[in-house]
Design a protein around this motif. Structure first.
Motif, PDB file in Angstrom:
ATOM      1  N   LEU A  11      15.073  -3.676  52.705  1.00 14.34           N
ATOM      2  CA  LEU A  11      15.966  -4.828  52.589  1.00 14.34           C
ATOM      3  C   LEU A  11      16.421  -4.975  51.150  1.00 14.34           C
ATOM      4  CD1 LEU A  11      14.020  -7.323  54.854  1.00 14.34           C
ATOM      5  CD2 LEU A  11      16.322  -6.461  55.282  1.00 14.34           C
ATOM      6  N   LYS A  12      17.662  -5.411  50.982  1.00 11.10           N
ATOM      7  CA  LYS A  12      18.161  -5.660  49.635  1.00 11.10           C
ATOM      8  C   LYS A  12      17.368  -6.785  48.988  1.00 11.10           C
ATOM      9  CE  LYS A  12      22.954  -4.177  49.971  1.00 11.10           C
ATOM     10  NZ  LYS A  12      24.341  -4.570  50.260  1.00 11.10           N
ATOM     11  N   GLU A  13      17.323  -6.742  47.673  1.00 14.27           N
ATOM     12  CA  GLU A  13      16.677  -7.783  46.880  1.00 14.27           C
ATOM     13  C   GLU A  13      17.176  -9.168  47.333  1.00 14.27           C
ATOM     14  OE1 GLU A  13      13.701  -7.790  44.509  1.00 14.27           O
ATOM     15  OE2 GLU A  13      14.837  -5.931  44.608  1.00 14.27           O
ATOM     16  N   GLY A  14      16.255 -10.070  47.547  1.00 10.85           N
ATOM     17  CA  GLY A  14      16.652 -11.433  47.873  1.00 10.85           C
ATOM     18  C   GLY A  14      16.779 -11.708  49.368  1.00 10.85           C
ATOM     19  N   MET A  15      16.764 -10.630  50.206  1.00 11.05           N
ATOM     20  CA  MET A  15      16.816 -10.861  51.655  1.00 11.05           C
ATOM     21  C   MET A  15      15.444 -11.329  52.123  1.00 11.05           C
ATOM     22  SD  MET A  15      19.885  -9.988  52.536  1.00 11.05           S
ATOM     23  CE  MET A  15      19.659 -10.144  54.310  1.00 11.05           C
ATOM     24  N   LEU A  16      15.422 -12.253  53.058  1.00 14.62           N
ATOM     25  CA  LEU A  16      14.154 -12.701  53.629  1.00 14.62           C
ATOM     26  C   LEU A  16      13.523 -11.570  54.428  1.00 14.62           C
ATOM     27  CD1 LEU A  16      14.704 -16.315  54.981  1.00 14.62           C
ATOM     28  CD2 LEU A  16      13.447 -15.575  52.958  1.00 14.62           C
ATOM     29  N   ASP A  17      12.223 -11.394  54.270  1.00 11.94           N
ATOM     30  CA  ASP A  17      11.498 -10.353  54.999  1.00 11.94           C
ATOM     31  C   ASP A  17      10.341 -11.019  55.744  1.00 11.94           C
ATOM     32  OD1 ASP A  17      10.069  -8.191  55.904  1.00 11.94           O
ATOM     33  OD2 ASP A  17      10.183  -7.066  54.034  1.00 11.94           O
ATOM     34  N   PRO A  18      10.606 -11.554  56.937  1.00 15.24           N
ATOM     35  CA  PRO A  18       9.577 -12.322  57.649  1.00 15.24           C
ATOM     36  C   PRO A  18       8.362 -11.465  58.007  1.00 15.24           C
ATOM     37  CG  PRO A  18      11.626 -12.188  58.945  1.00 15.24           C
ATOM     38  CD  PRO A  18      11.891 -11.503  57.646  1.00 15.24           C
ATOM     39  N   SER A  36       2.416  -9.474  45.926  1.00 14.45           N
ATOM     40  CA  SER A  36       3.749  -9.246  46.476  1.00 14.45           C
ATOM     41  C   SER A  36       3.602  -8.241  47.608  1.00 14.45           C
ATOM     42  CB  SER A  36       4.682  -8.682  45.403  1.00 14.45           C
ATOM     43  OG  SER A  36       4.179  -7.438  44.949  1.00 14.45           O
ATOM     44  N   LEU A  37       4.554  -8.251  48.508  1.00  8.44           N
ATOM     45  CA  LEU A  37       4.496  -7.286  49.614  1.00  8.44           C
ATOM     46  C   LEU A  37       5.906  -7.059  50.135  1.00  8.44           C
ATOM     47  CD1 LEU A  37       1.728  -7.234  52.318  1.00  8.44           C
ATOM     48  CD2 LEU A  37       4.042  -6.566  52.884  1.00  8.44           C
ATOM     49  N   SER A  38       6.299  -5.818  50.222  1.00 13.01           N
ATOM     50  CA  SER A  38       7.605  -5.525  50.824  1.00 13.01           C
ATOM     51  C   SER A  38       7.459  -4.374  51.805  1.00 13.01           C
ATOM     52  CB  SER A  38       8.641  -5.201  49.755  1.00 13.01           C
ATOM     53  OG  SER A  38       8.290  -4.018  49.089  1.00 13.01           O
ATOM     54  N   THR A  39       8.351  -4.349  52.785  1.00  9.87           N
ATOM     55  CA  THR A  39       8.292  -3.329  53.828  1.00  9.87           C
ATOM     56  C   THR A  39       9.538  -2.444  53.749  1.00  9.87           C
ATOM     57  OG1 THR A  39       9.498  -4.628  55.465  1.00  9.87           O
ATOM     58  CG2 THR A  39       7.130  -4.985  55.341  1.00  9.87           C
ATOM     59  N   ALA A  40       9.406  -1.245  54.251  1.00  7.57           N
ATOM     60  CA  ALA A  40      10.558  -0.346  54.316  1.00  7.57           C
ATOM     61  C   ALA A  40      10.327   0.654  55.441  1.00  7.57           C
ATOM     62  CB  ALA A  40      10.744   0.397  52.992  1.00  7.57           C
ATOM     63  N   LEU A  66      24.368   5.332  60.763  1.00  2.00           N
ATOM     64  CA  LEU A  66      23.386   4.996  61.801  1.00  2.00           C
ATOM     65  C   LEU A  66      22.178   4.195  61.315  1.00  2.00           C
ATOM     66  CD1 LEU A  66      22.738   5.537  64.866  1.00  2.00           C
ATOM     67  CD2 LEU A  66      21.221   7.337  64.043  1.00  2.00           C
ATOM     68  N   LEU A  67      21.532   4.679  60.268  1.00  3.66           N
ATOM     69  CA  LEU A  67      20.196   4.153  59.976  1.00  3.66           C
ATOM     70  C   LEU A  67      20.186   2.818  59.247  1.00  3.66           C
ATOM     71  CD1 LEU A  67      18.512   7.514  58.896  1.00  3.66           C
ATOM     72  CD2 LEU A  67      18.348   6.376  61.103  1.00  3.66           C
ATOM     73  N   ALA A  68      21.140   2.639  58.335  1.00  5.99           N
ATOM     74  CA  ALA A  68      21.113   1.444  57.489  1.00  5.99           C
ATOM     75  C   ALA A  68      22.253   0.488  57.838  1.00  5.99           C
ATOM     76  CB  ALA A  68      21.211   1.845  56.027  1.00  5.99           C
ATOM     77  N   ASN A  69      22.002  -0.779  57.624  1.00  9.16           N
ATOM     78  CA  ASN A  69      23.060  -1.782  57.707  1.00  9.16           C
ATOM     79  C   ASN A  69      23.424  -2.130  56.266  1.00  9.16           C
ATOM     80  OD1 ASN A  69      24.463  -4.150  57.694  1.00  9.16           O
ATOM     81  ND2 ASN A  69      23.232  -5.144  59.274  1.00  9.16           N
ATOM     82  N   ARG A  74      19.326  -1.467  51.427  1.00 10.61           N
ATOM     83  CA  ARG A  74      19.595  -0.465  50.404  1.00 10.61           C
ATOM     84  C   ARG A  74      18.799   0.770  50.799  1.00 10.61           C
ATOM     85  NH1 ARG A  74      14.986  -0.653  47.261  1.00 10.61           N
ATOM     86  NH2 ARG A  74      13.805  -2.539  47.620  1.00 10.61           N
ATOM     87  N   TYR A  75      19.249   1.929  50.389  1.00 12.28           N
ATOM     88  CA  TYR A  75      18.515   3.131  50.745  1.00 12.28           C
ATOM     89  C   TYR A  75      18.405   4.088  49.574  1.00 12.28           C
ATOM     90  CZ  TYR A  75      23.281   4.867  51.518  1.00 12.28           C
ATOM     91  OH  TYR A  75      24.600   5.183  51.373  1.00 12.28           O
ATOM     92  N   GLU A  76      17.353   4.886  49.628  1.00 15.34           N
ATOM     93  CA  GLU A  76      17.131   5.931  48.615  1.00 15.34           C
ATOM     94  C   GLU A  76      16.997   7.251  49.340  1.00 15.34           C
ATOM     95  OE1 GLU A  76      13.654   5.044  46.226  1.00 15.34           O
ATOM     96  OE2 GLU A  76      14.456   3.023  45.955  1.00 15.34           O
ATOM     97  N   ILE A  77      17.588   8.290  48.758  1.00 15.84           N
ATOM     98  CA  ILE A  77      17.518   9.620  49.358  1.00 15.84           C
ATOM     99  C   ILE A  77      16.881  10.563  48.353  1.00 15.84           C
ATOM    100  CG2 ILE A  77      18.887  11.570  50.190  1.00 15.84           C
ATOM    101  CD1 ILE A  77      21.027   9.439  50.993  1.00 15.84           C
ATOM    102  N   GLU A  78      15.950  11.361  48.849  1.00  8.96           N
ATOM    103  CA  GLU A  78      15.272  12.343  47.996  1.00  8.96           C
ATOM    104  C   GLU A  78      15.297  13.669  48.752  1.00  8.96           C
ATOM    105  OE1 GLU A  78      10.686  13.312  47.060  1.00  8.96           O
ATOM    106  OE2 GLU A  78      11.209  11.338  47.851  1.00  8.96           O
TER     107      GLU A  78
END
Lengths: 80, 80
Positions: A11-18, A36-40, A66-69, A74-78
């Motif tokens: 999720l982009k910075e500042g989006m709620l992540d219930p 702190s805790l974030s999911t991806a 397809l994968l991201a809205n 936001r997405y990272e590719i490696e």
């Protein structure tokens, strides 16, 4: 050539992540407080492409189509 | 000390991953064939711990007690 791309979509910075909030609360109840805790989501994709740059471009297309809205993610590719 | 741990939770080798299959099919329909595709969840957790080893141990506890199902999941922990 075969390439493996790792895509991480968060999720982009500042989006709620219930979900993150629920997990954080559950961990606290288990006696594991978090600061702190974030999911991806992570996707590991094997692709056929002529160059690493082309593989990255294909991965970007996967995200955009397809994968991201793009409104909320936001997405990272490696390329491995 | 504050540590950030990155936890990646994926299905064990050989487990069916219907979501990965659906995504792979959808990408194929979009003209992006894939050789392989796997999904995982990533959690980034900020923790208070005396040492990096203790932070890793806390992260392991998060996995074992809440985030992962040891029957079907494997997890990786990286302390940043």
């Amino acid at each position: 050539m075969q390439y493996t791309v790792n895509i991480t979509i968060a999720l982009k910075e500042g989006m709620l992540d219930p979900e993150a909030r629920a997990i954080s609360n559950a961990l606290e109840h288990l006696g594991i407080p978090t600061l702190s805790l974030s999911t991806a989501r992570r996707f590991r994709i094997g692709l056929e492409a002529p160059t690493p740059e082309a593989a990255e471009e294909r991965a970007r297309e996967c995200c955009e189509r397809l994968l991201a809205n793009p409104v909320i993610h936001r997405y990272e590719i490696e390329v491995a």
